[in-house]
Design a protein around this motif. Structure first.
Motif, PDB file in Angstrom:
ATOM      1  N   ALA A  40      45.500  33.399  38.155  1.00 54.32           N
ATOM      2  CA  ALA A  40      46.742  34.060  38.566  1.00 54.32           C
ATOM      3  C   ALA A  40      46.576  34.726  39.922  1.00 54.32           C
ATOM      4  O   ALA A  40      47.441  34.625  40.793  1.00 54.32           O
ATOM      5  CB  ALA A  40      47.159  35.082  37.505  1.00 54.32           C
ATOM      6  N   ALA A  44      48.322  33.852  44.015  1.00 56.69           N
ATOM      7  CA  ALA A  44      49.028  34.812  44.881  1.00 56.69           C
ATOM      8  C   ALA A  44      48.391  34.854  46.261  1.00 56.69           C
ATOM      9  O   ALA A  44      49.087  34.898  47.277  1.00 56.69           O
ATOM     10  CB  ALA A  44      49.021  36.197  44.247  1.00 56.69           C
ATOM     11  N   THR A 104      51.204  41.541  44.287  1.00 50.00           N
ATOM     12  CA  THR A 104      51.533  40.347  43.502  1.00 50.00           C
ATOM     13  C   THR A 104      50.312  39.860  42.735  1.00 50.00           C
ATOM     14  O   THR A 104      50.401  39.544  41.541  1.00 50.00           O
ATOM     15  CB  THR A 104      52.087  39.228  44.411  1.00 50.00           C
ATOM     16  OG1 THR A 104      53.301  39.690  45.005  1.00 50.00           O
ATOM     17  CG2 THR A 104      52.357  37.955  43.618  1.00 50.00           C
ATOM     18  N   ARG A 108      50.079  39.808  38.743  1.00 52.19           N
ATOM     19  CA  ARG A 108      49.838  38.536  38.047  1.00 52.19           C
ATOM     20  C   ARG A 108      48.620  38.637  37.136  1.00 52.19           C
ATOM     21  O   ARG A 108      48.617  38.090  36.040  1.00 52.19           O
ATOM     22  CB  ARG A 108      49.652  37.402  39.053  1.00 52.19           C
ATOM     23  CG  ARG A 108      50.950  36.954  39.684  1.00 52.19           C
ATOM     24  CD  ARG A 108      50.718  35.763  40.576  1.00 52.19           C
ATOM     25  NE  ARG A 108      51.922  35.373  41.270  1.00 52.19           N
ATOM     26  CZ  ARG A 108      51.986  34.364  42.139  1.00 52.19           C
ATOM     27  NH1 ARG A 108      50.910  33.643  42.402  1.00 52.19           N
ATOM     28  NH2 ARG A 108      53.112  34.076  42.732  1.00 52.19           N
ATOM     29  N   ALA A 112      48.726  38.207  33.033  1.00 52.28           N
ATOM     30  CA  ALA A 112      48.188  36.895  32.696  1.00 52.28           C
ATOM     31  C   ALA A 112      47.745  36.759  31.244  1.00 52.28           C
ATOM     32  O   ALA A 112      47.628  35.659  30.740  1.00 52.28           O
ATOM     33  CB  ALA A 112      47.010  36.554  33.612  1.00 52.28           C
TER      34      ALA A 112
END
Length: 135
Positions: A40, A44, A104, A108, A112
């Motif tokens: 994740a 980003a 971000t 994330r 996740a």
């Protein structure tokens, strides 16, 4: 006007960004979550461009403490603040990009695996505060 970053400045940006991800991942650790969280975060960071992408994809990986959350924070949060200072001075147009990428990636990572845990949300709040401009 954009100026090139030194190797030390790029490492500071990388330490802040990678460290923020590490900080959130360690806030609610779990071996099964590690793979999802890493994937994740990398997504980003791969979505960025310019000075920020150069800083995050070149040079050595940062050396982060692994003994305690407090030691990690003592390195990461100042690196985030210093990263904002560096970008304000050398590439002001990339300040928002760096903030967005770091937040971000952190968000994330937190989401996740089984949603955002309270400890992860608290870590993101500390990261957000470290990324705020100096008064």
């Amino acid at each position: 006007m954009e100026q090139r970053l030194t190797a030390e400045e790029r490492l500071t940006l990388k330490t802040g960004a990678f460290g923020a991800v590490f900080l959130v991942a360690n806030a609610d650790p779990g071996m099964l979550a590690l793979f999802r969280e890493s994937f994740a975060a990398s997504g980003a960071m791969a979505d960025t461009s310019g000075v920020v992408k150069e800083a995050l994809t070149s040079g050595p990986l940062p050396k982060l403490p692994r003994d305690s959350a407090l030691e990690i924070e003592a390195v990461v949060l100042p690196a985030l603040g210093r990263s904002i200072e560096i970008l304000c001075e050398k590439s002001p147009g990339d300040v928002a990009t760096y903030r967005d990428v770091v937040l971000t990636a952190a968000e994330r990572v937190a989401g996740a695996h089984r949603g955002v845990a309270p400890a992860e949300a608290a870590a993101i709040d500390r990261i957000r505060a470290a990324l705020a401009p100096s008064a």
